[in-house]
Design a protein around this motif. Structure first.
Motif, short mmCIF file in Angstrom:
data_model
loop_
_atom_site.label_atom_id
_atom_site.label_comp_id
_atom_site.label_asym_id
_atom_site.label_seq_id
_atom_site.Cartn_x
_atom_site.Cartn_y
_atom_site.Cartn_z
N CYS A 162 -5.71 -5.92 0.67
CA CYS A 162 -4.54 -5.04 0.70
C CYS A 162 -3.59 -5.51 1.80
O CYS A 162 -4.01 -5.76 2.92
CB CYS A 162 -4.98 -3.61 0.97
SG CYS A 162 -3.63 -2.49 1.37
N ILE A 163 -2.32 -5.65 1.48
CA ILE A 163 -1.36 -6.09 2.49
C ILE A 163 -0.56 -4.93 3.05
O ILE A 163 0.44 -5.12 3.72
CB ILE A 163 -0.40 -7.16 1.93
CG1 ILE A 163 0.31 -6.66 0.67
CG2 ILE A 163 -1.14 -8.45 1.64
CD1 ILE A 163 1.44 -7.58 0.23
N SER A 164 -1.01 -3.71 2.75
CA SER A 164 -0.34 -2.51 3.28
C SER A 164 1.13 -2.45 2.94
O SER A 164 1.94 -2.07 3.76
CB SER A 164 -0.48 -2.45 4.80
OG SER A 164 -1.78 -2.13 5.15
N CYS A 165 1.47 -2.86 1.72
CA CYS A 165 2.89 -2.89 1.38
C CYS A 165 3.42 -1.51 1.01
O CYS A 165 4.62 -1.28 1.03
CB CYS A 165 3.13 -3.84 0.22
SG CYS A 165 2.35 -3.30 -1.30
N GLY A 166 2.50 -0.60 0.65
CA GLY A 166 2.94 0.75 0.33
C GLY A 166 3.48 0.91 -1.08
O GLY A 166 3.93 1.99 -1.45
N CYS A 197 1.94 1.09 -3.86
CA CYS A 197 1.14 2.05 -4.64
C CYS A 197 1.65 3.48 -4.41
O CYS A 197 1.90 4.23 -5.35
CB CYS A 197 -0.33 1.93 -4.29
SG CYS A 197 -0.70 1.89 -2.54
N ARG A 229 -3.68 3.96 -1.17
CA ARG A 229 -4.19 3.09 -0.12
C ARG A 229 -5.01 3.91 0.88
O ARG A 229 -6.11 3.53 1.29
CB ARG A 229 -3.01 2.43 0.60
CG ARG A 229 -3.35 1.39 1.58
CD ARG A 229 -2.06 0.95 2.21
NE ARG A 229 -1.31 2.14 2.63
CZ ARG A 229 -1.02 2.42 3.88
NH1 ARG A 229 -1.37 1.60 4.83
NH2 ARG A 229 -0.34 3.51 4.19
N CYS A 235 0.33 -2.90 -7.66
CA CYS A 235 -0.29 -3.45 -6.45
C CYS A 235 -0.27 -4.99 -6.47
O CYS A 235 -0.87 -5.60 -7.34
CB CYS A 235 -1.72 -2.96 -6.33
SG CYS A 235 -2.58 -3.70 -4.93
N PRO A 236 0.42 -5.61 -5.52
CA PRO A 236 0.47 -7.07 -5.53
C PRO A 236 -0.88 -7.69 -5.16
O PRO A 236 -1.12 -8.85 -5.47
CB PRO A 236 1.53 -7.40 -4.46
CG PRO A 236 1.56 -6.22 -3.57
CD PRO A 236 1.21 -5.04 -4.41
N ALA A 237 -1.74 -6.92 -4.52
CA ALA A 237 -3.06 -7.43 -4.18
C ALA A 237 -4.04 -7.13 -5.31
O ALA A 237 -5.20 -7.51 -5.23
CB ALA A 237 -3.54 -6.80 -2.87
N ARG A 261 -5.55 -4.43 -6.18
CA ARG A 261 -6.72 -3.63 -5.80
C ARG A 261 -7.10 -2.73 -6.98
O ARG A 261 -6.22 -2.24 -7.69
CB ARG A 261 -6.41 -2.74 -4.58
CG ARG A 261 -5.78 -3.41 -3.40
CD ARG A 261 -6.65 -4.37 -2.67
NE ARG A 261 -7.97 -3.86 -2.37
CZ ARG A 261 -9.01 -4.63 -2.08
NH1 ARG A 261 -8.90 -5.93 -2.11
NH2 ARG A 261 -10.17 -4.10 -1.80
S1 SF4 Z 1 0.02 -1.55 -3.41
FE1 SF4 Z 1 -1.91 -2.62 -3.07
S2 SF4 Z 1 -1.50 -4.00 -1.38
FE2 SF4 Z 1 0.16 -2.51 -1.40
S3 SF4 Z 1 -0.57 -0.88 0.00
FE3 SF4 Z 1 -1.18 -0.28 -2.05
S4 SF4 Z 1 -3.27 -1.06 -2.20
FE4 SF4 Z 1 -2.33 -2.15 -0.51
#
Ligand code: SF4
Ligand code: SF4
Lengths: 462, 310
Positions: free
Chosen positions: A359-363, A365, A376, A408-410, A412
């Motif tokens: 997760c890159i904590s991009c927010g 989601c 997240r 989600c770009p990661a 998850r």
């Molecule tokens: S969208 Fe994915 S990568 Fe971005 S904060 Fe949410 S869980 Fe993390």
């Protein structure tokens, strides 16, 4: 306030094609649970001859549904199958005689008031055909009709590929409005809103034309923003009302019904043929000729795809419903269910799972969750096993629409984590309850002990 | 027939990945990189290359050593390296640039758990470390290689702070970046093009940059300073567009971003106008990084759990 949503590919390849009736397969397998609620009771036995529309499974308890044979033929066996939800349920296999003879008892139901209307809906075997599978007679059989002031008709059909509701509106628009008239007449509700996503021009014009001739029906054209057709989002966008957490639309004076369900009920009132076949979309990257078909309930997916023109690629993933909320099937032997509105066949390219990265904590989601949850944070709370935090984050509100996981770009597995989070929250509640009970008991025993010692004290005093 | 895949929905996904986001950021940094090569000569490319390479290698080796999953492929280390280099003077010795990169990746990013977990911006923290350790080389400004009007090679902000009117470059030179400073921060035009690209690609949202730059502009106006000058000089544009918008070290909520930006703006002005340092962007962002968890908590949105009839 506007609810978040996501733009996803529409892929409504089949919207312009009228559904085709499929030939009857040699055998159908009808499970006794195609709805939310209690499993129905099998009332036929091996060797019985049955006809189309004959009752084979009886509703049990308050929330359940009647189930009818979709073919004429002989009951071959009654065994068990595992539903997509993981439950073991009885399943009736019927070998078709190919004649499709109608059951003698079939005639239009006698309906003249609310009670007989609800009874007819119950006997029709109707469940939420948009995919939810909630028994319709339970939904419509409201105790206190004065609480309801509007019916929202869900015609959003926001999932990619699926066009079976679109076809209902185009091909059976008249029945939709007969259904509205029936609800008006027997339930006394005056206000109807049909919510449709703006990518269905033809259906919208049919509905608008018919609505022009009917009192109290509004057609609300909504932006194509997934998940427009989820109950909570639709009710908010049409009525500006928020369904409370853990509650029903009923709690805010609304009944939400899928458009195909309503049309089916109207058709049943007219003809008396219960729910034995289903219009569904067959599409996906592995399908040769995407189309809508009318298939008998209980037809196996392999028979279905063969009759519908076959596959062009090896399927890697097959699901009931659309790609956003669809449930994958373990094998092609699974039957078509009452609430199946589409079967999507994906080839290995389309089904290839994306690579999960940290997760890159991009927010993103949280920025796209229609219910304003923070997946997240939920994932973190689940990982640290923090029941209290899960409660605070309202994980139980999540409708598993998949917006968060989509963006989600990661990549998850956020929906999966939310599902697990819900289970964990339930455990947490149980633990809390158990703890409270324990404390209560301890207090009681302590009080008793004190009482005893006090008594002893009195005794020794004497 | 082969076995069918069973999986939890959804079965459709965005094409965006961590890697594509990082590629977008790298693309957005290209105009500024080109500008720096034109303004300061080929050595700026060398420094950027050295930083990017040492960041990637540090990440790769550290993860190997800790037996963590390798994330060098997501290109985030390249971005960190580029941003660090952009915050260095072009004359910095190569070994110091390498040292800074190692600090950024290993100390600030990996020791806190890797991508998405660190609380402080690696490039900014490494820059501050370098500035403390090697204040001489870190403030050794050379004049651009292009012909220019400014007399001395003092940075515009330092010149403005000292009130040396004649060594302040005119607006146009400031806008094009033809003056001394860190190698990637001088060309306002290039940074704005890059920032616009990120906004259009929705990699960043407008909230933080607008709040940050807006606060600096307003405060400058308020304190009777030259607004355009304050906005275009120093590391403000680079900081506001590329560093204050970093994902893991800044708040996610809309209001959180705005508060973060205003905080950064106020601190920047405070340091620039009344502090001992001519520039405050790095410190202000780092300070606000530390406050980020609290801002996030404060501005958390309430789930749509509903209740009464509206
Ligand atoms: S969208 Fe994915 S990568 Fe971005 S904060 Fe949410 S869980 Fe993390
Ligand atoms: S799946 Fe749940 S958390 Fe994710 S977007 Fe939908 S409602 Fe929100």
């Amino acid at each position: 306030m506007r609810l978040h949503g996501i733009k996803i590919p529409h892929k409504k390849n089949t919207a312009g094609i009228a559904p085709v009736e499929l030939p009857i397969p040699s055998r159908v397998r009808i499970p006794m649970s195609m709805h939310i609620g209690r499993t129905s009771k099998v009332i036929v036995k091996k060797g019985d001859t049955v006809k189309v529309g004959q009752l084979i499974g009886q509703a049990e308890g308050f929330v359940s549904s009647d189930i009818h044979s979709s073919v004429s033929g002989t009951v071959e066996k009654i065994d068990e199958m595992i539903t997509a939800g993981g439950d073991r349920v009885p399943c009736v296999s019927i070998v078709s005689d190919g004649r499709q003879e109608m059951y003698e008892g079939i005639k239009p139901p006698a309906v003249d008031d609310f009670d007989s209307f609800v009874k007819a809906v119950r006997q029709s075997g109707a469940v939420g055909l948009g995919g939810a599978g909630f028994p319709s007679f339970v939904k419509l059989g409201v105790d206190d009709l004065s609480r309801i002031d509007a019916v929202v008709i869900n015609a959003a059909e926001c999932e990619p590929y699926i066009t079976s509701d679109t076809r209902t509106m185009i091909d059976k628009g008249g029945y939709v409005f007969k259904g509205i008239e029936a609800i008006k007449k027997y339930m006394g509700i005056r206000h109807f809103i049909i919510g449709i996503e703006n990518n269905k021009r033809e259906a919208i014009s049919v509905m608008q034309e018919l609505a022009g001739k009917t009192d109290g029906v509004g057609v609300r054209v909504l932006p194509s923003l997934y998940p427009q057709g989820s109950e909570k989002v639709l009710v908010y966008n049409t009525m500006k009302r928020i369904i409370p957490k853990g509650g029903l639309p009923l709690d805010i004076g609304v009944i939400v019904t899928n458009v195909t369900t309503l049309a089916f009920i109207a058709e049943y009132l007219e003809k008396g043929i219960p729910l034995v076949s289903k219009c569904l979309t067959v599409d996906g990257s592995a399908v040769k000729e995407p189309k809508n078909v009318i298939a008998p309930i209980g037809m196996s997916i392999s028979d279905l795809i063969e009759a519908a023109g076959g596959l062009k690629n090896e399927p890697a993933k097959v699901m009931y419903g659309g790609p956003m909320m669809g449930i994958t099937v373990p094998s092609m032997d699974e039957p078509v269910l009452k609430n199946t509105n589409a079967v999507i066949f994906m080839d290995s390219r389309e089904a290839a799972p994306p690579k999960t990265t940290p997760c890159i904590s991009c927010g993103a989601c949280a920025d796209h969750c229609p219910l304003r949850l923070d997946p997240r944070a939920i994932a973190r709370a689940y990982k640290t096993d923090d029941g209290e935090e899960l409660e605070k984050l309202c994980v139980d509100l999540c409708m598993e629409c998949g917006c968060c996981a989509f963006v989600c770009p990661a990549h998850r597995p956020l929906v999966q984590t939310n599902k697990l989070g819900k289970l964990r929250l339930r455990e947490y509640h149980d633990e809390l309850k158990a703890q409270k009970e324990k404390e209560q008991k301890e207090r009681e025993t302590k009080a008793e002990k004190e009482k005893k010692t006090a008594q002893k004290g009195e005794v020794s005093h004497e | 027939m082969s076995k069918l895949i069973s999986s939890v929905s959804p079965h459709f996904f965005t094409h965006r990945t961590t890697r594509t986001i990082m590629i977008d950021v790298i693309i957005a940094l290209m105009p500024a990189l080109t500008a720096s090569a034109v303004i300061f000569g080929w050595r700026s490319l060398l420094i950027v290359g050295v930083c990017a390479a040492s960041c990637v290698i540090s990440e790769f080796l550290f993860e190997k050593l800790c037996k963590r999953e390798n994330t060098a492929g997501d290109l985030s280390a390249v971005v960190t390296g580029m941003l660090l280099a952009f915050n260095l003077p072009v004359t910095i010795p190569v070994w110091q640039a390498v040292f800074g990169s190692i600090v950024a990746i290993i100390v600030v990013k990996q020791l806190f758990g890797g991508i998405g977990q660190n609380f402080a911006n690696p490039a900014i923290t490494a820059r501050i470390v370098l500035m403390t350790a090697f204040s001489g080389t870190m403030t050794h400004w050379t004049a651009p290689v292009l012909p220019h009007d400014a007399v001395s090679s003092a940075t515009p902000l330092a010149a403005a702070a000292k009130g040396i009117k004649e060594s302040m470059p005119p607006y146009l030179e400031l806008f094009l970046g033809n003056h001394s400073g860190c190698l990637g921060e001088t060309c306002a035009l290039a940074l704005i093009i890059g920032g616009a690209y990120l906004l259009i690609r929705r990699v960043i949202s407008w909230h933080t940059p607008v709040a940050f730059i807006g606060t600096v502009a307003l405060m400058s106006l308020f304190c009777g300073r030259d607004v355009l000058y304050q906005v275009m000089s120093g590391g403000l544009l680079l900081g506001a567009l590329f560093m204050a918008t970093d994902y893991s070290t800044t708040p996610h909520t809309k209001w959180g971003k705005i508060i973060f930006g205003i905080g950064c703006g106020l601190l920047t002005v405070l340091i620039r106008f009344w502090g001992n340092l001519p520039e405050g962007v790095s410190f202000s962002i780092l300070l606000m990084n530390i406050l980020t968890p609290y801002i996030t908590k404060l501005t958390r949105v309430k789930p749509l759990s509903g209740g009464v009839k509206a």
